[in-house]
Design a protein around this motif. Structure first.
Motif, short mmCIF file in Angstrom:
data_model
loop_
_atom_site.label_atom_id
_atom_site.label_comp_id
_atom_site.label_asym_id
_atom_site.label_seq_id
_atom_site.Cartn_x
_atom_site.Cartn_y
_atom_site.Cartn_z
N ARG A 1 -7.11 11.75 3.13
CA ARG A 1 -5.69 12.03 2.92
C ARG A 1 -5.42 13.52 2.75
NH1 ARG A 1 -2.41 9.94 -2.37
NH2 ARG A 1 -0.28 10.23 -1.62
N THR B 1 -2.07 14.98 7.12
CA THR B 1 -3.04 13.91 6.91
C THR B 1 -3.59 13.49 8.26
OG1 THR B 1 -1.47 12.08 7.16
CG2 THR B 1 -1.60 13.12 4.99
N THR C 1 -10.68 6.93 2.71
CA THR C 1 -9.36 7.51 2.95
C THR C 1 -9.47 9.02 3.01
OG1 THR C 1 -8.27 5.69 1.77
CG2 THR C 1 -7.02 7.74 2.03
N GLU D 1 -2.93 4.40 1.90
CA GLU D 1 -4.34 4.80 1.89
C GLU D 1 -5.12 4.11 3.00
OE1 GLU D 1 -5.12 6.00 -2.78
OE2 GLU D 1 -5.42 3.91 -2.15
N SER D 2 -4.88 2.82 3.20
CA SER D 2 -5.65 2.13 4.24
C SER D 2 -5.25 2.60 5.63
CB SER D 2 -5.48 0.61 4.12
OG SER D 2 -4.14 0.23 4.33
N ASP E 1 0.88 -1.17 0.00
CA ASP E 1 0.00 0.00 0.00
C ASP E 1 0.91 1.21 0.00
OD1 ASP E 1 -1.94 1.91 0.29
OD2 ASP E 1 -2.57 1.30 2.29
N MET F 1 -4.93 5.56 6.32
CA MET F 1 -5.67 6.81 6.48
C MET F 1 -7.18 6.61 6.41
SD MET F 1 -3.20 9.33 4.23
CE MET F 1 -1.43 9.05 4.22
N TRP F 2 -7.63 5.36 6.49
CA TRP F 2 -9.07 5.11 6.56
C TRP F 2 -9.63 5.70 7.85
CZ3 TRP F 2 -9.70 -0.79 5.12
CH2 TRP F 2 -9.55 -0.95 3.73
#
Length: 527
Positions: free
Chosen positions: A161, A428, A159, A149-150, A145, A152-153
């Protein structure tokens, strides 16, 4: 030398020899009947999305049934070896996509193998082992990854971000699987080399949690609805989700993400889908929301009359725009001619706006596709001035923990080691109140096989170390000049935060060296 043609009668002087010469080319749908397995497929079957899905190729046996001995056994063996040893994505190839490979092949001229090997769409949709670099198949810092992205779920599949934008992954499947998929950690079936992560919530529960978060977070105004590919979401479910997004007053932009516009345009040509698009587009217009569709086309061969017809149908149904986000890849489109041919076909023939070309992300086994930063910079410069300004795509680097950056926004670039440094102006969800996040310089890495001998030797010696250890082990002058033809952007001051102050503890003009924890539990010092 540039050739100038003068005409006294017409009263003009024309330059007829340019680095790129535009010639309008009408779109053509390749004849699928050139393949033995499709010799009797009718036009009505070909245009049927259910026929396309039912006859999508999922294994070598199905490919052989269509193409037969037009491909040598060495190609099938090469493909099988890649699927066993290197492929991060399983095979899923709609007939429409296969039909755009080697469209110039004439059945009367014999075997297809060499054209197939060289074909740009084949190179990323149907990779073989011999495509990949034998030594540098993966970069030492490649990650499954790669954009985190995951991590930042905020709820499963959502996500967050960027400060005002989110990515909503509604599902983990597509009508087609690209070999270079940046979400290879999640999307598609597991392969012999990659056991995929799985979404755990039921679709209705996942969507409900996403909508609850967006209702409670008024700072988000832009939602990219993706996956996977929204072409695989049953239309009633997708329409329901988009309609509920439109009920949130703070959402002002909605983008539907689908490669299926190119790989399965038959889906978007269905009357039930276009009628549904018309309903949500009308509602979006009433509420002043920009509703658009983003697709992913990497080479001009993919732009066919069916793709143009589907695009026209979507625009006529009321979408504000259909835009293209391609990926810059060696062997596919990393030349000026490739990019401009594609952009002119998109903009001039299919009504698709060229938008971005991303540098290929640092996922495992992708080094043969990735381009070095200096080449991306040169390509950005080389396409300027040919297209209308609004249709000139930006070439961007999606830097982990930073986000999209124009390739000329690099803060510092060591071309010998292939390390570029970037900073950012927002946090983020991972960083929260981290005061150093805006002072940190974040690294990105060129593919090692493109480096000079000095850089390759350094990576052979240090690439297995954690980032901070490798940096301290450097034995070459990282400020050495770049090779001829490259571009080096020297540091232009400290990596500054919102207040413009220099990072604490750093020499003047240098960014801070701060440990940054990654999802694999190993901390790397990022400069």
């Amino acid at each position: 030398m540039t050739t100038v043609v003068e005409s006294e009668e017409a009263g003009f002087t024309a330059v007829t020899d340019q680095p790129y010469m535009y010639v309008r080319k009408l779109l053509v749908e390749p004849d699928w009947r050139r393949y033995p397995g499709w010799a009797k497929v009718s036009a009505s079957d070909w245009q049927d999305p259910q026929w396309q899905r039912a006859h999508s190729l999922k294994n070598i046996g199905q490919l052989r049934a269509v193409v037969g001995d037009l491909l040598d056994e060495r190609f099938y063996a090469d493909l099988a070896a890649d699927q066993q040893q290197r492929a991060t994505m399983s095979m899923l190839l709609p007939p429409q996509m296969l039909n755009t490979m080697a469209p110039q092949w004439d059945p009367e001229r014999g075997a297809l193998t060499e054209l197939f090997y060289a074909d740009p769409i084949r190179r990323y949709m149907l990779p073989v082992l011999s495509d990949r670099h034998p030594e540098w198949c993966s970069h030492p810092y490649a990650e499954r990854d790669s954009l985190h992205e995951s991590d930042m779920w905020v709820v499963e599949g959502l996500t967050h971000r960027y400060p005002t934008k989110v990515l909503a992954e509604l599902l983990s499947t597509c009508p087609q699987y690209c070999g270079h998929c940046t979400r290879m950690d999640l999307i598609g079936n597991s392969t012999p080399t990659v056991s995929k992560t799985r979404l755990t919530l039921q679709p209705a529960d996942r969507q409900r949690q996403m909508l609850d978060y967006l209702r409670a977070t008024p700072t988000v105004r832009d939602v990219v609805v993706s996956g996977g590919d929204v072409g695989n979401v049953p239309w009633p479910r997708l329409e329901s989700f988009v309609t509920q997004l439109l009920e949130i007053d703070t959402i002002r932009d909605i983008r539907l993400a689908t490669k299926a516009l190119a790989a399965l345009p038959q889906h978007w040509l269905q009357s039930k889908v276009l009628d549904g698009v018309s309903r949500v587009a009308r509602l979006a217009a009433e509420r002043g929301v920009n509703l658009a569709l983003h697709t992913h086309i990497n080479h001009v061969q993919s732009v066919t009359p069916l793709v143009a017809a589907a695009t026209r149908g979507l625009l006529d149904a009321g979408l504000r725009d259909v835009r293209n986000q391609g990926v810059l890849m060696r062997g596919v489109n990393a030349t000026t001619e490739d990019l401009l041919d594609l952009c002119f076909a998109l903009q001039g023939e299919a009504n698709i706006l060229p938008y971005y070309f991303y540098m290929c992300d640092m996922i495992p086994n992708a080094e043969h596709w990735r381009t070095p930063l200096w080449q991306a910079q040169q390509l950005q410069l080389s396409i300027m001035g040919y297209l209308p300004g609004f249709a000139t795509p930006r070439v961007v680097c999606d830097v982990p923990f930073v986000g999209k950056r124009w390739v000329h926004q690099v803060v510092r670039y060591d071309q010998n080691l292939g390390i570029s440094y970037w900073n950012k102006n927002y946090r983020t969800v991972l960083e929260g109140a981290d005061g150093d996040a805006l002072n940190r310089a974040y690294p990105y890495f060129d593919p090692i096989d493109t480096l000079p001998a000095l850089g390759k030797a350094w990576w052979r010696k240090n690439g297995h170390h954690a980032w901070d250890t490798a940096l301290s082990a450097a034995e070459i002058d990282s400020s050495a000049p770049a090779p001829v033809g490259g571009t080096v952007c020297e540091s232009y001051g400290a990596a500054a935060g919102a207040n413009g102050q220099q990072a604490s503890g750093s020499p003047a003009g240098e960014p801070a060296l701060i440990p940054l924890p990654l999802r694999n539990g190993r901390a790397r010092n990022e400069t």
